[in-house]
Design a protein around this motif. Structure first.
Motif, PDB file in Angstrom:
ATOM      1  N   ILE A 178       0.841  -1.203   0.000  1.00 59.25           N
ATOM      2  CA  ILE A 178       0.000   0.000   0.000  1.00 59.25           C
ATOM      3  C   ILE A 178       0.875   1.251   0.000  1.00 59.25           C
ATOM      4  O   ILE A 178       0.658   2.190  -0.782  1.00 59.25           O
ATOM      5  CB  ILE A 178      -0.935  -0.001   1.228  1.00 59.25           C
ATOM      6  N   PHE A 179       1.893   1.271   0.855  1.00 61.76           N
ATOM      7  CA  PHE A 179       2.744   2.446   0.956  1.00 61.76           C
ATOM      8  C   PHE A 179       3.717   2.548  -0.211  1.00 61.76           C
ATOM      9  O   PHE A 179       4.072   3.663  -0.636  1.00 61.76           O
ATOM     10  CB  PHE A 179       3.459   2.468   2.307  1.00 61.76           C
ATOM     11  N   ASP A 180       4.144   1.418  -0.754  1.00 62.18           N
ATOM     12  CA  ASP A 180       4.985   1.450  -1.952  1.00 62.18           C
ATOM     13  C   ASP A 180       4.221   2.059  -3.129  1.00 62.18           C
ATOM     14  O   ASP A 180       4.781   2.826  -3.923  1.00 62.18           O
ATOM     15  CB  ASP A 180       5.462   0.043  -2.314  1.00 62.18           C
ATOM     16  N   LEU A 181       2.941   1.718  -3.234  1.00 58.39           N
ATOM     17  CA  LEU A 181       2.105   2.307  -4.289  1.00 58.39           C
ATOM     18  C   LEU A 181       1.934   3.804  -4.082  1.00 58.39           C
ATOM     19  O   LEU A 181       1.938   4.582  -5.042  1.00 58.39           O
ATOM     20  CB  LEU A 181       0.746   1.611  -4.329  1.00 58.39           C
ATOM     21  N   ARG A 182       1.768   4.197  -2.827  1.00 59.54           N
ATOM     22  CA  ARG A 182       1.677   5.635  -2.538  1.00 59.54           C
ATOM     23  C   ARG A 182       2.930   6.359  -3.004  1.00 59.54           C
ATOM     24  O   ARG A 182       2.848   7.433  -3.610  1.00 59.54           O
ATOM     25  CB  ARG A 182       1.489   5.865  -1.037  1.00 59.54           C
ATOM     26  N   ILE A 183       4.086   5.790  -2.730  1.00 58.51           N
ATOM     27  CA  ILE A 183       5.336   6.430  -3.144  1.00 58.51           C
ATOM     28  C   ILE A 183       5.380   6.587  -4.659  1.00 58.51           C
ATOM     29  O   ILE A 183       5.667   7.672  -5.189  1.00 58.51           O
ATOM     30  CB  ILE A 183       6.550   5.616  -2.647  1.00 58.51           C
ATOM     31  N   LEU A 184       5.086   5.516  -5.383  1.00 54.45           N
ATOM     32  CA  LEU A 184       5.138   5.554  -6.843  1.00 54.45           C
ATOM     33  C   LEU A 184       4.206   6.626  -7.409  1.00 54.45           C
ATOM     34  O   LEU A 184       4.590   7.414  -8.276  1.00 54.45           O
ATOM     35  CB  LEU A 184       4.761   4.193  -7.417  1.00 54.45           C
ATOM     36  N   PRO A 193       8.237  15.194  13.787  1.00 54.78           N
ATOM     37  CA  PRO A 193       8.843  14.899  12.474  1.00 54.78           C
ATOM     38  C   PRO A 193       7.855  15.058  11.330  1.00 54.78           C
ATOM     39  O   PRO A 193       8.211  15.586  10.272  1.00 54.78           O
ATOM     40  CB  PRO A 193       9.300  13.440  12.625  1.00 54.78           C
ATOM     41  N   ALA A 194       6.614  14.620  11.526  1.00 59.91           N
ATOM     42  CA  ALA A 194       5.608  14.730  10.467  1.00 59.91           C
ATOM     43  C   ALA A 194       5.310  16.192  10.166  1.00 59.91           C
ATOM     44  O   ALA A 194       5.182  16.586   8.997  1.00 59.91           O
ATOM     45  CB  ALA A 194       4.329  13.997  10.872  1.00 59.91           C
ATOM     46  N   ASP A 201       8.332  21.166   5.030  1.00 54.99           N
ATOM     47  CA  ASP A 201       9.440  21.090   4.071  1.00 54.99           C
ATOM     48  C   ASP A 201       8.926  20.820   2.663  1.00 54.99           C
ATOM     49  O   ASP A 201       9.438  21.378   1.685  1.00 54.99           O
ATOM     50  CB  ASP A 201      10.425  19.996   4.472  1.00 54.99           C
ATOM     51  N   LEU A 202       7.909  19.967   2.554  1.00 57.61           N
ATOM     52  CA  LEU A 202       7.341  19.674   1.238  1.00 57.61           C
ATOM     53  C   LEU A 202       6.846  20.947   0.565  1.00 57.61           C
ATOM     54  O   LEU A 202       7.103  21.181  -0.623  1.00 57.61           O
ATOM     55  CB  LEU A 202       6.177  18.675   1.373  1.00 57.61           C
ATOM     56  N   LEU A 203       6.161  21.781   1.329  1.00 58.19           N
ATOM     57  CA  LEU A 203       5.605  23.006   0.774  1.00 58.19           C
ATOM     58  C   LEU A 203       6.715  24.026   0.495  1.00 58.19           C
ATOM     59  O   LEU A 203       6.688  24.738  -0.525  1.00 58.19           O
ATOM     60  CB  LEU A 203       4.575  23.588   1.740  1.00 58.19           C
ATOM     61  N   ARG A 204       7.701  24.070   1.371  1.00 55.57           N
ATOM     62  CA  ARG A 204       8.807  25.020   1.188  1.00 55.57           C
ATOM     63  C   ARG A 204       9.582  24.713  -0.091  1.00 55.57           C
ATOM     64  O   ARG A 204       9.889  25.623  -0.880  1.00 55.57           O
ATOM     65  CB  ARG A 204       9.735  24.947   2.416  1.00 55.57           C
ATOM     66  N   TYR A 205       9.874  23.442  -0.326  1.00 57.56           N
ATOM     67  CA  TYR A 205      10.597  23.073  -1.549  1.00 57.56           C
ATOM     68  C   TYR A 205       9.738  23.290  -2.787  1.00 57.56           C
ATOM     69  O   TYR A 205      10.242  23.666  -3.849  1.00 57.56           O
ATOM     70  CB  TYR A 205      11.047  21.615  -1.474  1.00 57.56           C
ATOM     71  N   ALA A 206       8.431  23.034  -2.653  1.00 54.84           N
ATOM     72  CA  ALA A 206       7.540  23.255  -3.797  1.00 54.84           C
ATOM     73  C   ALA A 206       7.509  24.737  -4.165  1.00 54.84           C
ATOM     74  O   ALA A 206       7.557  25.091  -5.353  1.00 54.84           O
ATOM     75  CB  ALA A 206       6.134  22.757  -3.479  1.00 54.84           C
ATOM     76  N   ALA A 221      11.994  18.305  -3.182  1.00 55.33           N
ATOM     77  CA  ALA A 221      10.607  18.079  -2.778  1.00 55.33           C
ATOM     78  C   ALA A 221      10.234  16.610  -2.921  1.00 55.33           C
ATOM     79  O   ALA A 221       9.641  16.016  -2.017  1.00 55.33           O
ATOM     80  CB  ALA A 221       9.671  18.951  -3.619  1.00 55.33           C
ATOM     81  N   CYS A 222      10.582  16.018  -4.053  1.00 52.23           N
ATOM     82  CA  CYS A 222      10.218  14.622  -4.298  1.00 52.23           C
ATOM     83  C   CYS A 222      10.998  13.672  -3.388  1.00 52.23           C
ATOM     84  O   CYS A 222      10.453  12.662  -2.926  1.00 52.23           O
ATOM     85  CB  CYS A 222      10.446  14.267  -5.766  1.00 52.23           C
ATOM     86  N   ALA A 223      12.274  13.989  -3.130  1.00 51.89           N
ATOM     87  CA  ALA A 223      13.062  13.154  -2.215  1.00 51.89           C
ATOM     88  C   ALA A 223      12.489  13.209  -0.806  1.00 51.89           C
ATOM     89  O   ALA A 223      12.419  12.192  -0.100  1.00 51.89           O
ATOM     90  CB  ALA A 223      14.516  13.616  -2.221  1.00 51.89           C
ATOM     91  N   THR A 224      12.058  14.409  -0.390  1.00 54.96           N
ATOM     92  CA  THR A 224      11.456  14.560   0.944  1.00 54.96           C
ATOM     93  C   THR A 224      10.154  13.786   1.040  1.00 54.96           C
ATOM     94  O   THR A 224       9.877  13.136   2.056  1.00 54.96           O
ATOM     95  CB  THR A 224      11.208  16.047   1.244  1.00 54.96           C
ATOM     96  N   LEU A 225       9.335  13.839  -0.012  1.00 50.19           N
ATOM     97  CA  LEU A 225       8.071  13.100  -0.014  1.00 50.19           C
ATOM     98  C   LEU A 225       8.324  11.602   0.049  1.00 50.19           C
ATOM     99  O   LEU A 225       7.660  10.878   0.806  1.00 50.19           O
ATOM    100  CB  LEU A 225       7.267  13.449  -1.270  1.00 50.19           C
ATOM    101  N   ARG A 226       9.283  11.130  -0.729  1.00 52.32           N
ATOM    102  CA  ARG A 226       9.612   9.703  -0.718  1.00 52.32           C
ATOM    103  C   ARG A 226      10.065   9.266   0.678  1.00 52.32           C
ATOM    104  O   ARG A 226       9.618   8.242   1.191  1.00 52.32           O
ATOM    105  CB  ARG A 226      10.698   9.411  -1.747  1.00 52.32           C
ATOM    106  N   ASP A 227      10.939  10.056   1.292  1.00 47.28           N
ATOM    107  CA  ASP A 227      11.427   9.730   2.637  1.00 47.28           C
ATOM    108  C   ASP A 227      10.292   9.797   3.660  1.00 47.28           C
ATOM    109  O   ASP A 227      10.243   8.983   4.593  1.00 47.28           O
ATOM    110  CB  ASP A 227      12.540  10.694   3.045  1.00 47.28           C
ATOM    111  N   HIS A 228       9.403  10.770   3.493  1.00 48.91           N
ATOM    112  CA  HIS A 228       8.265  10.961   4.409  1.00 48.91           C
ATOM    113  C   HIS A 228       7.364   9.728   4.424  1.00 48.91           C
ATOM    114  O   HIS A 228       7.007   9.210   5.496  1.00 48.91           O
ATOM    115  CB  HIS A 228       7.488  12.197   3.960  1.00 48.91           C
TER     116      HIS A 228
END
Length: 229
Positions: free
Chosen positions: A85-91, A178-179, A185-190, A198-205
């Protein structure tokens, strides 16, 4: 031209399905729990017909497993299924975010900031249910500018399942700070149009949440004597 046709609006099954969905997502109805139609009909003070219709809708969403002859139970995912489920979310989400960032406008950013403020308030109030809804709205707002309706439709179904475990994660584990930082951070990078960060942060999140949840679910099931994955 044919005359007007009467259309039945079955609102009662909708109301019951919405309430049962929330009870499943909040953990009030636990994974694997048997759902007895007779008990629900008595609880909601209705006949069994709207209960059956509500359960069929939740079955279509994958939240319950329903059969005409054997009744229903709350869906229980194996650990590999939870990981999937979470792997699909990342993709899906990383792709949507990558497409959205160049197209985001001041209106998109303003909505995201508003949702962040509401999320912080729900954190402070320890309102996990409201936070879960706002978390979904925030992520959706981050990706809206991608304008990918079919992809978003697929993500809606996946997010419904992940929300069950995300709420468990927030209510049991001390992961609030942390959340909160990662969301900002996601919004700041966007805003900086830094797509790669932004995408690396989302993937790590999402990965951090996935790893913590798998440990939590495995520990809880072990304590309960559940040997299944």
């Amino acid at each position: 031209m044919a005359g007007k046709r009467a259309v039945s609006r079955n609102t009662l099954p909708d109301v019951i399905a919405n309430d049962l969905r929330e009870r499943i997502l909040s953990g009030e109805l636990a994974e694997g729990e048997i759902i007895r139609q007779e008990s629900l009909a008595d609880e909601y003070d209705v006949s069994r017909m709207p209960i059956r219709e509500a359960l069929k809708r939740l079955d279509a969403e994958g939240l319950v497993q329903f059969t005409n002859n054997r009744g229903a139970s709350v869906t229980k995912h194996s650990l590999p299924e939870i990981a999937e489920i979470f792997d699909l979310r990342i993709l899906i989400e990383v792709d949507l975010f990558r497409r959205a960032i160049p197209a985001m406008t001041s209106t998109d950013f303003a909505l995201c900031y508003q949702l962040l403020e509401e999320m912080d308030a729900s954190y402070d109030a320890n309102d996990v249910g409201k936070w879960g809804t706002l978390n979904h709205q925030y992520h959706s707002a981050l990706y809206a500018a991608a304008d990918r309706k079919l992809t978003n439709d697929v993500l809606q179904g996946i997010s419904l399942h992940s929300d069950r475990f995300v709420r468990m994660h927030l209510s049991v584990m001390e992961q609030r700070e942390p959340a909160k930082k990662e969301h900002r951070d996601l919004l700041r990078y966007a805003e900086a149009r830094d797509v790669e960060k932004a995408c690396a942060t989302l993937r790590d999140h999402i990965t951090r949440t996935k790893d913590a949840l798998l440990r939590l679910v495995a520990e809880n099931r072990a304590l309960a004597g559940d040997q299944a994955n």
